[in-house]
Motif scaffolding. Structure first.
Motif, PDB file in Angstrom:
ATOM      1  N   GLU A 242     -96.052 103.160  71.527  1.00 36.39           N
ATOM      2  CA  GLU A 242     -96.949 102.808  70.562  1.00 36.39           C
ATOM      3  C   GLU A 242     -96.074 101.803  69.597  1.00 36.39           C
ATOM      4  N   TYR A 244     -95.039  99.379  66.445  1.00 35.80           N
ATOM      5  CA  TYR A 244     -95.011  99.156  65.042  1.00 35.80           C
ATOM      6  C   TYR A 244     -94.528  97.801  64.818  1.00 35.80           C
ATOM      7  N   TYR A 245     -95.402  97.128  63.890  1.00 37.58           N
ATOM      8  CA  TYR A 245     -95.232  95.544  63.583  1.00 37.58           C
ATOM      9  C   TYR A 245     -94.376  95.594  62.067  1.00 37.58           C
ATOM     10  N   SER A 246     -93.863  94.869  61.998  1.00 41.73           N
ATOM     11  CA  SER A 246     -93.211  94.679  60.554  1.00 41.73           C
ATOM     12  C   SER A 246     -92.647  93.117  60.401  1.00 41.73           C
ATOM     13  N   HIS A 257    -100.378  94.122  59.552  1.00 38.29           N
ATOM     14  CA  HIS A 257    -100.761  95.493  59.775  1.00 38.29           C
ATOM     15  C   HIS A 257     -99.952  96.170  60.851  1.00 38.29           C
ATOM     16  N   PRO A 258     -99.050  97.555  60.369  1.00 40.03           N
ATOM     17  CA  PRO A 258     -98.152  97.949  61.171  1.00 40.03           C
ATOM     18  C   PRO A 258     -98.674  98.257  62.929  1.00 40.03           C
ATOM     19  N   THR A 259     -99.799  98.454  62.860  1.00 40.18           N
ATOM     20  CA  THR A 259    -100.369  98.985  64.156  1.00 40.18           C
ATOM     21  C   THR A 259    -101.411  97.856  65.031  1.00 40.18           C
ATOM     22  N   ASN A 284     -91.361  97.036  67.103  1.00 36.48           N
ATOM     23  CA  ASN A 284     -90.597  98.413  67.510  1.00 36.48           C
ATOM     24  C   ASN A 284     -91.580  99.246  68.062  1.00 36.48           C
ATOM     25  N   ASP A 285     -91.272 100.353  69.160  1.00 40.26           N
ATOM     26  CA  ASP A 285     -91.946 101.341  69.526  1.00 40.26           C
ATOM     27  C   ASP A 285     -91.594 102.573  68.618  1.00 40.26           C
ATOM     28  N   ARG A 286     -92.306 103.623  68.807  1.00 39.01           N
ATOM     29  CA  ARG A 286     -92.117 104.831  67.858  1.00 39.01           C
ATOM     30  C   ARG A 286     -91.383 105.859  68.458  1.00 39.01           C
ATOM     31  N   SER A 290     -85.546 104.168  69.766  1.00 38.29           N
ATOM     32  CA  SER A 290     -85.960 102.778  69.771  1.00 38.29           C
ATOM     33  C   SER A 290     -84.962 101.786  69.484  1.00 38.29           C
ATOM     34  N   ARG A 293     -84.057  97.246  64.093  1.00 42.21           N
ATOM     35  CA  ARG A 293     -85.006  95.976  63.907  1.00 42.21           C
ATOM     36  C   ARG A 293     -84.431  94.716  64.252  1.00 42.21           C
TER      37      ARG A 293
END
Length: 309
Positions: A242, A244-246, A257-259, A284-286, A290, A293
């Motif tokens: 999964e 996670y965007y930042s 959007h984070p997902t 990044n994955d969850r 992991s 950043r």
């Protein structure tokens, strides 16, 4: 003194009276057997007989030891002959990918134990005969009492078990039992299947494709409007896959959007103030372990602002 009656001697008359009395008592006690000369009643503690000569009643006491009553148990069915076989046709195990050499696969909870029941004179060996063309696995035997456990472990070679290349294997395992009697030897064989599931490890990081994006928008673009969509992929499973965007450098102008990876406008644009915005989006994955950043996969985004006349 009892006199004789009708010419019958007194002694004989007394014997007849005694005989009659005995018969009355016997009938009262429930013994219907006739008391005649030479007869005996079974089950009593002695035998009684009447002496015909002289009319005397004599009782002979015989100590008879009765046989104990024995309840014979019906002979049960004989135990079935020994059978050399696995209790189940298929067993399930799992092992994490990237495991070190000699790591053993593990059965799920409450799964029946893998192996064979044996007799003391049997020597058992296990061997993988199919399903392992890359030679990842080895079968081992562990004898405990009358049971020989089957264990599956990784070999001591340098081949790495990678779930992304193969997430399951069906191994055919053959058991060979050898019994030696003098110079003769008897061989028994049985087989079963082992389904091996390779568990995912967080060994991959998300990757952007492409790694650079660009878009042109007018300075009067409404707030919260989606202007671009970045995409990263991760071949791991579950939380390990999964993403996670930042945005690496904080900005109040845009948000991601984070997902979903969709970039939106959060502050009004001014062409006169800034005609080009450059962002770095991080994926990044969850999963546990992991990457940070700074080491995560990155994509460069260029947003060009167009003047509205």
């Amino acid at each position: 003194m009892i006199p004789g009656v009708g010419g019958v001697p007194r002694a004989r008359l007394l014997a007849l009276l005694l005989l009659a009395l005995v018969e009355v008592i016997a009938r009262a006690l429930g013994d219907p057997a006739p008391y005649i000369a030479g007869s005996s009643s079974t089950g009593s503690t002695g035998s009684r007989r009447v002496d015909a000569v002289g009319g005397a009643l004599s009782t002979t006491s015989n100590d008879v030891t009765s046989e104990p009553v024995r309840h014979q148990r019906s002979a049960g069915t004989a135990p079935p002959p020994y059978s050399f076989h696995f209790a189940h046709a298929v067993y399930n195990v799992s092992i994490p990918e990237n495991s070190i050499i000699k790591t053993y696969a593990v059965q799920p909870p409450n799964e029946p134990r893998m192996g064979l029941h044996v007799t003391p004179d049997l020597e058992v060996r296990y061997k993988i005969v199919a399903g392992d063309k890359d030679r990842f696995f080895k079968a081992e035997e562990r004898a405990v009492g009358d049971f020989v456990f089957l264990a599956i472990r990784l070999r001591t070679n340098n081949i790495v078990l990678n779930r992304e290349k193969g997430d399951s294997y069906r191994l055919e395992v053959k058991a060979t039992g050898t019994r030696r009697e003098g110079k003769s030897r008897t061989t028994l064989e049985a087989d079963t299947f082992i389904d091996v599931r390779v568990l995912d490890a967080n060994d991959l990081s998300p990757l952007f494709y492409p790694t650079e994006y660009s878009v042109a928008i007018t300075e009067d673009t409404p707030l919260h409007k989606s202007i671009l969509h970045v995409v990263a992929e991760d071949a791991d499973l579950g939380l390990n896959g999964e993403i996670y965007y930042s945005i690496l450098d904080e900005t109040e102008q845009f948000a991601v959007h984070p997902t979903t990876g969709v970039i939106t406008l959060t502050r009004p644009l001014r062409f006169a103030e800034r005609a080009l915005h450059e962002l770095t989006v991080v994926a990044n994955d969850r999963g546990i372990g992991s990457t940070s950043r700074n080491q995560a996969s990155k994509a460069r985004v260029k947003i060009k602002v167009l003047q509205v006349s």
